[in-house]
Design a protein around this motif. Structure first.
Motif, PDB file in Angstrom:
ATOM      1  N   ALA A 114       0.889  -1.111  -0.021  1.00  0.00           N
ATOM      2  CA  ALA A 114      -0.148   0.091   0.173  1.00  0.00           C
ATOM      3  C   ALA A 114       0.801   1.177   0.086  1.00  0.00           C
ATOM      4  N   ARG A 115       1.780   1.360   0.956  1.00  0.00           N
ATOM      5  CA  ARG A 115       2.671   2.515   0.861  1.00  0.00           C
ATOM      6  C   ARG A 115       3.580   2.749  -0.491  1.00  0.00           C
ATOM      7  N   VAL A 116       3.884   1.776  -1.144  1.00  0.00           N
ATOM      8  CA  VAL A 116       4.668   1.891  -2.381  1.00  0.00           C
ATOM      9  C   VAL A 116       3.629   2.406  -3.262  1.00  0.00           C
ATOM     10  N   ALA A 117       2.377   2.056  -3.232  1.00  0.00           N
ATOM     11  CA  ALA A 117       1.515   2.407  -4.225  1.00  0.00           C
ATOM     12  C   ALA A 117       0.750   3.738  -4.173  1.00  0.00           C
ATOM     13  N   GLY A 118       1.352   4.468  -2.799  1.00  0.00           N
ATOM     14  CA  GLY A 118       0.898   5.739  -2.449  1.00  0.00           C
ATOM     15  C   GLY A 118      -0.578   5.401  -1.981  1.00  0.00           C
ATOM     16  N   GLU A 119      -0.920   4.405  -1.493  1.00  0.00           N
ATOM     17  CA  GLU A 119      -2.324   4.305  -0.812  1.00  0.00           C
ATOM     18  C   GLU A 119      -2.456   4.122   0.561  1.00  0.00           C
ATOM     19  N   PRO A 120      -3.491   4.356   1.169  1.00  0.00           N
ATOM     20  CA  PRO A 120      -3.791   4.275   2.670  1.00  0.00           C
ATOM     21  C   PRO A 120      -3.375   2.958   3.060  1.00  0.00           C
ATOM     22  N   VAL A 121      -2.730   2.871   4.213  1.00  0.00           N
ATOM     23  CA  VAL A 121      -2.355   1.600   4.971  1.00  0.00           C
ATOM     24  C   VAL A 121      -3.744   0.897   5.370  1.00  0.00           C
ATOM     25  N   PRO A 122      -4.137  -0.374   5.154  1.00  0.00           N
ATOM     26  CA  PRO A 122      -5.478  -0.794   5.653  1.00  0.00           C
ATOM     27  C   PRO A 122      -5.457  -1.062   7.092  1.00  0.00           C
ATOM     28  N   GLU A 123      -6.704  -1.204   7.602  1.00  0.00           N
ATOM     29  CA  GLU A 123      -6.630  -1.617   8.888  1.00  0.00           C
ATOM     30  C   GLU A 123      -6.442  -3.115   8.939  1.00  0.00           C
ATOM     31  N   ARG A 124      -5.872  -3.317  10.070  1.00  0.00           N
ATOM     32  CA  ARG A 124      -5.630  -4.891  10.371  1.00  0.00           C
ATOM     33  C   ARG A 124      -6.742  -5.735  10.828  1.00  0.00           C
ATOM     34  N   ARG A 125      -6.969  -6.632   9.734  1.00  0.00           N
ATOM     35  CA  ARG A 125      -8.040  -7.458  10.286  1.00  0.00           C
ATOM     36  C   ARG A 125      -7.714  -9.207  10.331  1.00  0.00           C
ATOM     37  N   VAL A 126      -8.514  -9.840  10.791  1.00  0.00           N
ATOM     38  CA  VAL A 126      -8.209 -11.571  10.807  1.00  0.00           C
ATOM     39  C   VAL A 126      -8.029 -11.770   9.316  1.00  0.00           C
ATOM     40  N   PRO A 127      -7.529 -13.099   9.004  1.00  0.00           N
ATOM     41  CA  PRO A 127      -7.119 -13.585   7.813  1.00  0.00           C
ATOM     42  C   PRO A 127      -8.476 -13.932   7.165  1.00  0.00           C
ATOM     43  N   CYS A 128      -8.551 -14.267   5.799  1.00  0.00           N
ATOM     44  CA  CYS A 128      -9.428 -14.673   5.135  1.00  0.00           C
ATOM     45  C   CYS A 128     -10.063 -15.990   5.508  1.00  0.00           C
ATOM     46  N   PHE A 129     -11.316 -16.039   5.958  1.00  0.00           N
ATOM     47  CA  PHE A 129     -11.865 -17.494   6.484  1.00  0.00           C
ATOM     48  C   PHE A 129     -11.556 -18.459   5.487  1.00  0.00           C
ATOM     49  N   PHE A 130     -11.658 -18.470   4.316  1.00  0.00           N
ATOM     50  CA  PHE A 130     -11.823 -19.318   3.160  1.00  0.00           C
ATOM     51  C   PHE A 130     -10.562 -20.198   3.287  1.00  0.00           C
TER      52      PHE A 130
END
Length: 255
Positions: A114-130
């Motif tokens: 995200a930082r390299v792409a100049g985008e906001p850092v996403p919130e930390r969430r649990v992993p993908c359930f699937f």
């Protein structure tokens, strides 16, 4: 009387033999379960290493700011912690040290991207359930599991799009006897794998199989029926120390 004592002695020998046989079978079963857990952990660690290799190719030659370098180093440290933790697994539950490090490493990778792409850092969430290998979830989706019911689960962007389009998500399958089944249906032997990702560390407040217990219970799986109805998608209590500490204790080694 002699024949009674002889029969009693023979019965005692038979019982002793049966006891030793059961003990041997139980030990063999425990060893097989441990090997399966180690295999799952090793596969996930290997995949994280491949993701880091791709990330390295993306950032090489770039001038990285301080925050990006910190995230990148955290991803590398997490990978090393996970590797050591795999080697230190002595019991199935110790996989939590591996999954905690992996979840931290994957989130750090997402932050670097995200930082390299100049985008906001996403919130930390649990992993993908699937499939926890997909990294942090990005949203929640309503998903219907055949013969079980409809529930809301966290999913990565790709799996969320598949579910919304009516397609099947890319599920993490594991070997269960002679069949390959979703990891949450693989019984008690694989239960620590899911629990490691979703009931400790970053996923401590999320029990992903709540609502899927009828099937998990039937197959010896894991879950606590009817007592958990939601989760904290931000997973605030990360509790991961890339320098060792808690992760190493959980893994039974230095990791």
């Amino acid at each position: 009387m002699w024949w009674f004592l002889a029969a009693l002695g023979g019965g005692g020998l038979a019982l002793a033999g049966r006891y030793l046989w059961d003990r041997r079978a139980a030990t063999q079963g425990d060893a097989e379960e441990l090997e399966q857990i180690k295999k799952l952990a090793d596969e996930d660690v290997t995949l994280l290493g491949e993701e880091l290799a791709r990330l390295d190719g993306r950032v090489t030659g770039r001038e990285l700011d301080t925050d990006t370098r910190v995230d990148y180093q955290l991803a590398l440290d997490s990978y090393e912690v996970a590797q050591r933790a795999v080697r230190g697994i002595r019991k199935p539950e110790a996989i939590s040290a591996v999954t905690d490090a992996l979840a931290t490493g994957r989130y750090a990778i997402v932050c670097v991207q995200a930082r390299v792409a100049g985008e906001p850092v996403p919130e930390r969430r649990v992993p993908c359930f699937f499939n926890p290998q997909h990294g942090p979830s990005t949203t929640d989706v309503v998903w219907t599991q055949p013969k079980v019911g409809t529930r809301t689960v966290p999913a990565c962007a790709q799996d969320a799009a598949r579910v919304r389009a009516g397609d099947e998500p890319e599920v993490r399958y594991v070997q269960y006897g002679s069949r390959r089944v979703p990891y949450w249906e693989a019984g008690a032997a694989v239960a620590p794998y899911g629990e490691g990702y979703f009931t400790v560390g970053v996923g401590a407040s999320y029990i992903p199989l709540a609502g899927f217990e009828s099937q998990a219970g039937a197959t010896g799986g894991w879950g606590d029926p009817g007592t958990h109805t939601g989760y904290d998608p931000t997973g605030h209590d990360a509790g991961f120390d890339p320098g060792g500490g808690d992760a190493g204790g959980g893994g039974g080694g230095d990791g």
